[in-house]
Scaffold this motif. Structure first.
Motif, PDB file in Angstrom:
ATOM      1  N   TYR A 144       0.833  -1.323   0.416  1.00  0.00           N
ATOM      2  CA  TYR A 144      -0.495   0.071   0.356  1.00  0.00           C
ATOM      3  C   TYR A 144       0.913   0.904   0.066  1.00  0.00           C
ATOM      4  O   TYR A 144       1.207   1.431   0.961  1.00  0.00           O
ATOM      5  N   TRP A 145       1.327   1.240  -1.309  1.00  0.00           N
ATOM      6  CA  TRP A 145       2.401   2.906  -1.073  1.00  0.00           C
ATOM      7  C   TRP A 145       1.279   3.798  -1.668  1.00  0.00           C
ATOM      8  O   TRP A 145       0.995   4.948  -1.523  1.00  0.00           O
ATOM      9  N   LYS A 146      -0.157   3.910  -2.761  1.00  0.00           N
ATOM     10  CA  LYS A 146      -1.116   4.597  -2.667  1.00  0.00           C
ATOM     11  C   LYS A 146      -2.707   3.637  -3.177  1.00  0.00           C
ATOM     12  O   LYS A 146      -2.616   2.777  -3.293  1.00  0.00           O
ATOM     13  N   VAL A 147      -3.325   3.662  -1.994  1.00  0.00           N
ATOM     14  CA  VAL A 147      -4.838   3.367  -1.459  1.00  0.00           C
ATOM     15  C   VAL A 147      -5.651   4.401  -2.246  1.00  0.00           C
ATOM     16  O   VAL A 147      -6.419   5.659  -1.943  1.00  0.00           O
ATOM     17  N   SER A 148      -7.256   3.767  -3.245  1.00  0.00           N
ATOM     18  CA  SER A 148      -8.032   4.508  -2.872  1.00  0.00           C
ATOM     19  C   SER A 148      -9.453   3.568  -4.149  1.00  0.00           C
ATOM     20  O   SER A 148      -8.885   1.951  -3.715  1.00  0.00           O
ATOM     21  N   SER A 149     -10.538   3.709  -3.273  1.00  0.00           N
ATOM     22  CA  SER A 149     -11.672   2.685  -2.623  1.00  0.00           C
ATOM     23  C   SER A 149     -12.611   3.174  -3.366  1.00  0.00           C
ATOM     24  O   SER A 149     -13.176   4.269  -3.820  1.00  0.00           O
ATOM     25  N   VAL A 150     -14.053   2.281  -3.853  1.00  0.00           N
ATOM     26  CA  VAL A 150     -15.436   2.694  -4.583  1.00  0.00           C
ATOM     27  C   VAL A 150     -15.551   2.252  -3.521  1.00  0.00           C
ATOM     28  O   VAL A 150     -15.999   1.199  -3.044  1.00  0.00           O
ATOM     29  N   ASP A 151     -16.958   3.073  -3.146  1.00  0.00           N
ATOM     30  CA  ASP A 151     -17.362   2.492  -1.917  1.00  0.00           C
ATOM     31  C   ASP A 151     -19.291   2.583  -2.465  1.00  0.00           C
ATOM     32  O   ASP A 151     -19.843   2.750  -3.284  1.00  0.00           O
ATOM     33  N   GLY A 152     -20.133   1.437  -2.206  1.00  0.00           N
ATOM     34  CA  GLY A 152     -21.233   0.690  -2.016  1.00  0.00           C
ATOM     35  C   GLY A 152     -21.936   1.964  -1.027  1.00  0.00           C
ATOM     36  O   GLY A 152     -21.455   2.783  -0.429  1.00  0.00           O
ATOM     37  N   THR A 153     -22.971   1.302  -1.529  1.00  0.00           N
ATOM     38  CA  THR A 153     -24.134   2.069  -0.877  1.00  0.00           C
ATOM     39  C   THR A 153     -24.338   1.302   0.965  1.00  0.00           C
ATOM     40  O   THR A 153     -24.232   2.092   2.272  1.00  0.00           O
ATOM     41  N   VAL A 154     -22.816   0.047   1.355  1.00  0.00           N
ATOM     42  CA  VAL A 154     -23.449  -0.479   2.525  1.00  0.00           C
ATOM     43  C   VAL A 154     -21.658  -1.090   3.001  1.00  0.00           C
ATOM     44  O   VAL A 154     -20.824  -0.088   3.776  1.00  0.00           O
ATOM     45  N   ILE A 155     -21.331  -1.318   1.557  1.00  0.00           N
ATOM     46  CA  ILE A 155     -19.622  -1.783   2.456  1.00  0.00           C
ATOM     47  C   ILE A 155     -18.844  -1.117   1.154  1.00  0.00           C
ATOM     48  O   ILE A 155     -19.714  -0.751  -0.079  1.00  0.00           O
ATOM     49  N   THR A 156     -17.745  -1.614   0.889  1.00  0.00           N
ATOM     50  CA  THR A 156     -16.695  -1.063   0.335  1.00  0.00           C
ATOM     51  C   THR A 156     -16.446  -2.126  -1.286  1.00  0.00           C
ATOM     52  O   THR A 156     -16.294  -3.284  -0.800  1.00  0.00           O
ATOM     53  N   THR A 157     -16.940  -1.781  -1.964  1.00  0.00           N
ATOM     54  CA  THR A 157     -16.961  -2.651  -3.142  1.00  0.00           C
ATOM     55  C   THR A 157     -16.207  -2.985  -4.059  1.00  0.00           C
ATOM     56  O   THR A 157     -15.585  -4.314  -3.878  1.00  0.00           O
ATOM     57  N   ALA A 158     -14.655  -1.776  -3.570  1.00  0.00           N
ATOM     58  CA  ALA A 158     -13.420  -2.590  -4.405  1.00  0.00           C
ATOM     59  C   ALA A 158     -12.463  -1.552  -3.884  1.00  0.00           C
ATOM     60  O   ALA A 158     -12.934  -0.449  -3.161  1.00  0.00           O
ATOM     61  N   THR A 159     -10.855  -2.014  -3.523  1.00  0.00           N
ATOM     62  CA  THR A 159      -9.886  -1.162  -2.951  1.00  0.00           C
ATOM     63  C   THR A 159      -8.936  -1.463  -4.109  1.00  0.00           C
ATOM     64  O   THR A 159      -8.799  -2.131  -4.354  1.00  0.00           O
ATOM     65  N   PHE A 160      -8.084  -0.392  -4.590  1.00  0.00           N
ATOM     66  CA  PHE A 160      -7.486  -0.323  -5.414  1.00  0.00           C
ATOM     67  C   PHE A 160      -6.817   0.043  -5.019  1.00  0.00           C
ATOM     68  O   PHE A 160      -6.359   1.101  -3.805  1.00  0.00           O
ATOM     69  N   TRP A 161      -4.996  -0.487  -5.172  1.00  0.00           N
ATOM     70  CA  TRP A 161      -4.066   0.497  -4.264  1.00  0.00           C
ATOM     71  C   TRP A 161      -3.083  -0.354  -4.751  1.00  0.00           C
ATOM     72  O   TRP A 161      -2.834  -1.328  -6.479  1.00  0.00           O
ATOM     73  N   SER A 162      -1.810   0.495  -4.900  1.00  0.00           N
ATOM     74  CA  SER A 162      -0.164   0.413  -5.941  1.00  0.00           C
ATOM     75  C   SER A 162       0.541   0.055  -5.103  1.00  0.00           C
ATOM     76  O   SER A 162       0.585   1.096  -4.366  1.00  0.00           O
ATOM     77  N   ASN A 163       2.106  -0.079  -5.364  1.00  0.00           N
ATOM     78  CA  ASN A 163       3.269   0.139  -5.302  1.00  0.00           C
ATOM     79  C   ASN A 163       4.539   0.705  -6.385  1.00  0.00           C
ATOM     80  O   ASN A 163       4.056   0.541  -7.084  1.00  0.00           O
ATOM     81  N   LEU A 164       5.739   0.013  -5.789  1.00  0.00           N
ATOM     82  CA  LEU A 164       6.863   0.748  -7.025  1.00  0.00           C
ATOM     83  C   LEU A 164       6.712  -0.425  -7.933  1.00  0.00           C
ATOM     84  O   LEU A 164       7.073  -0.615  -9.211  1.00  0.00           O
ATOM     85  N   TRP A 165       6.016  -1.708  -7.380  1.00  0.00           N
ATOM     86  CA  TRP A 165       6.128  -2.732  -8.852  1.00  0.00           C
ATOM     87  C   TRP A 165       5.071  -3.204  -9.077  1.00  0.00           C
ATOM     88  O   TRP A 165       5.400  -3.908 -10.807  1.00  0.00           O
ATOM     89  N   LYS A 166       3.352  -3.133  -8.946  1.00  0.00           N
ATOM     90  CA  LYS A 166       2.189  -3.562  -9.300  1.00  0.00           C
ATOM     91  C   LYS A 166       1.400  -2.640  -9.036  1.00  0.00           C
ATOM     92  O   LYS A 166       1.670  -2.252  -7.871  1.00  0.00           O
ATOM     93  N   THR A 167      -0.207  -2.685  -9.903  1.00  0.00           N
ATOM     94  CA  THR A 167      -0.926  -2.480  -8.921  1.00  0.00           C
ATOM     95  C   THR A 167      -1.588  -3.390  -9.223  1.00  0.00           C
ATOM     96  O   THR A 167      -2.710  -4.278  -9.929  1.00  0.00           O
ATOM     97  N   CYS A 168      -3.114  -2.847  -8.319  1.00  0.00           N
ATOM     98  CA  CYS A 168      -3.957  -4.603  -7.680  1.00  0.00           C
ATOM     99  C   CYS A 168      -5.132  -3.622  -7.300  1.00  0.00           C
ATOM    100  O   CYS A 168      -5.070  -2.155  -6.956  1.00  0.00           O
ATOM    101  N   VAL A 169      -6.212  -4.466  -7.462  1.00  0.00           N
ATOM    102  CA  VAL A 169      -7.337  -4.017  -7.020  1.00  0.00           C
ATOM    103  C   VAL A 169      -7.663  -5.733  -6.155  1.00  0.00           C
ATOM    104  O   VAL A 169      -8.158  -6.535  -6.425  1.00  0.00           O
ATOM    105  N   THR A 170      -8.932  -4.790  -5.261  1.00  0.00           N
ATOM    106  CA  THR A 170      -9.634  -6.404  -4.062  1.00  0.00           C
ATOM    107  C   THR A 170     -10.194  -6.141  -3.997  1.00  0.00           C
ATOM    108  O   THR A 170     -10.882  -4.972  -3.396  1.00  0.00           O
TER     109      THR A 170
END
Length: 233
Positions: A29-55
């Motif tokens: 987690y060098w940088k983090v961003s989230s997409v919120d739904g009405t109740v829970i967080t639907t997805a979390t985007f994060w990235s570092n020096l080597w890759k970018t991911c979504v959870t």
């Protein structure tokens, strides 16, 4: 004893900082961003020096490594280089500190050990400056995109790795400064002891050695003249 204690404290600080800085290099987690739904967080985007991911909300992560180093943004390449240089400088600084500390039995004379301790302090200061610059450069890019009203792509926030890197950098710089101060104090003590012994030797070899309480003539020429007078008496 005080100088040795300062070196031990500096070694603990620098090693703690170096471990923190080294741990940020593979941290996700060098940088983090989230997409919120009405109740829970639907997805979390994060990235570092080597890759970018979504959870997603179920905890499943999908990652994509950066395809080519030459196609990366310039700031990521600079941050990679600075972090790798920081880890290498910290490793060599730790080796020099182990050799140059007074509590170890290797390293030679006290003057040589003081020089090695000062050199290790310089390595740790550079280590902290490199990691501090890398984390600050990465954070500046994140904040500039976040507050830019004309930037319409997905915006990110500061990740935990940046704060860990800043903390490790501060510890490395503080420990390196303590090493340098202890080195200068050791050199001043060696210089004072050397000057004191030199002055004592100079006093002992300046003319004839006079024992305490001696009240006779101080000049050797006067001694010879006095001896000449007494010879004819």
């Amino acid at each position: 004893m005080g100088n040795m204690t300062a070196e031990i404290v500096a070694f603990i600080l620098t090693m703690s900082g170096w471990i923190l800085v080294s741990s940020t290099l593979p941290t996700d987690y060098w940088k983090v961003s989230s997409v919120d739904g009405t109740v829970i967080t639907t997805a979390t985007f994060w990235s570092n020096l080597w890759k970018t991911c979504v959870t997603d909300s179920t905890g499943v992560s999908n990652c994509k490594d950066f395809p080519s180093m030459l196609a990366l943004d310039a700031y990521i390449q600079v941050c990679r280089a600075l972090m790798i240089a920081s880890v290498c400088l910290g490793f060599f600084g730790a080796v020099l500190a182990l050799v140059g500390m007074k509590c170890t039995r290797i390293g030679g004379s006290q003057t040589a050990k003081a020089r090695l301790a000062g050199l290790s302090g310089i390595h740790f200061i550079l280590n902290g400056l490199c990691s501090l610059t890398a984390c600050s450069l990465y954070a500046r890019r994140i904040t500039s995109e976040f507050f830019d009203p004309l930037f319409f792509a997905q915006k990110f926030e500061l990740g935990a790795a940046l704060f860990i890197g800043w903390a490790g950098s501060v510890l490395c710089i503080l420990g390196g400064l303590i090493f340098c101060l202890s080195c200068s104090e050791g050199f001043s003590r060696v210089k004072d002891s050397y000057s004191g012994s030199t002055s004592m030797v100079t006093k002992r070899h300046k003319g004839f050695y006079q024992p305490p309480g001696f009240t006779g003539p101080q000049d050797p020429a006067e001694n010879s003249r006095q001896f000449g007078k007494n010879a004819y008496v």
